[in-house]
Design a protein around this motif. Sequence first.
Motif, mmCIF file in Angstrom:
data_model
loop_
_atom_site.group_PDB
_atom_site.id
_atom_site.type_symbol
_atom_site.label_atom_id
_atom_site.label_comp_id
_atom_site.label_asym_id
_atom_site.label_seq_id
_atom_site.Cartn_x
_atom_site.Cartn_y
_atom_site.Cartn_z
ATOM 1 N N TYR A 7 0.817 -1.209 0.000
ATOM 2 C CA TYR A 7 0.000 0.000 0.000
ATOM 3 C C TYR A 7 0.855 1.264 0.000
ATOM 4 N N GLU A 8 2.043 1.198 0.544
ATOM 5 C CA GLU A 8 2.964 2.335 0.461
ATOM 6 C C GLU A 8 3.435 2.525 -0.979
ATOM 7 N N ARG A 9 3.765 1.410 -1.665
ATOM 8 C CA ARG A 9 4.180 1.503 -3.071
ATOM 9 C C ARG A 9 3.046 2.012 -3.940
ATOM 10 N N ALA A 11 0.632 4.002 -2.961
ATOM 11 C CA ALA A 11 0.490 5.430 -2.653
ATOM 12 C C ALA A 11 1.539 6.248 -3.387
ATOM 13 N N ASP A 12 2.763 5.716 -3.480
ATOM 14 C CA ASP A 12 3.822 6.409 -4.219
ATOM 15 C C ASP A 12 3.476 6.549 -5.698
ATOM 16 N N SER A 13 2.616 5.640 -6.201
ATOM 17 C CA SER A 13 2.188 5.685 -7.600
ATOM 18 C C SER A 13 0.886 6.466 -7.781
ATOM 19 N N GLY A 14 0.363 7.022 -6.679
ATOM 20 C CA GLY A 14 -0.845 7.822 -6.774
ATOM 21 C C GLY A 14 -2.131 7.106 -6.393
ATOM 22 N N TYR A 15 -2.042 5.849 -5.969
ATOM 23 C CA TYR A 15 -3.214 5.078 -5.554
ATOM 24 C C TYR A 15 -3.218 4.989 -4.032
ATOM 25 N N VAL A 16 -3.967 5.879 -3.409
ATOM 26 C CA VAL A 16 -3.982 5.952 -1.951
ATOM 27 C C VAL A 16 -5.233 5.255 -1.430
ATOM 28 N N TYR A 17 -5.027 4.235 -0.616
ATOM 29 C CA TYR A 17 -6.110 3.467 -0.009
ATOM 30 C C TYR A 17 -6.180 3.802 1.465
ATOM 31 N N GLN A 22 -7.228 -1.476 3.062
ATOM 32 C CA GLN A 22 -5.899 -2.093 2.996
ATOM 33 C C GLN A 22 -5.964 -3.493 3.585
#
Length: 69
Positions: A7-9, A11-17, A22
């Motif tokens: 989920y951190e990766r 988020a780094d790509s713009g997909y925030v859960y 999660q």
Amino acid sequence: MAVDGLYERLADSGYVYGPVFQGLRAVWRAERDVYAEVTLSEHVEADGFGLHPAALDAALHPIGLAGLL
């Protein structure tokens, strides 16, 4: 397949859960089949759902993780 830091990766790509979404805990393959272990946070109320939307969403995350698209 490793899901640590997934989920951190994402988020780094713009997909925030958010934390409720999660729920992916493990993913593994057996030949052409992909299996996933999905959980809901203990504070999530699941009554009234045949399948909670957050669990369904988490169950779909392995599609990208396993390279199925």
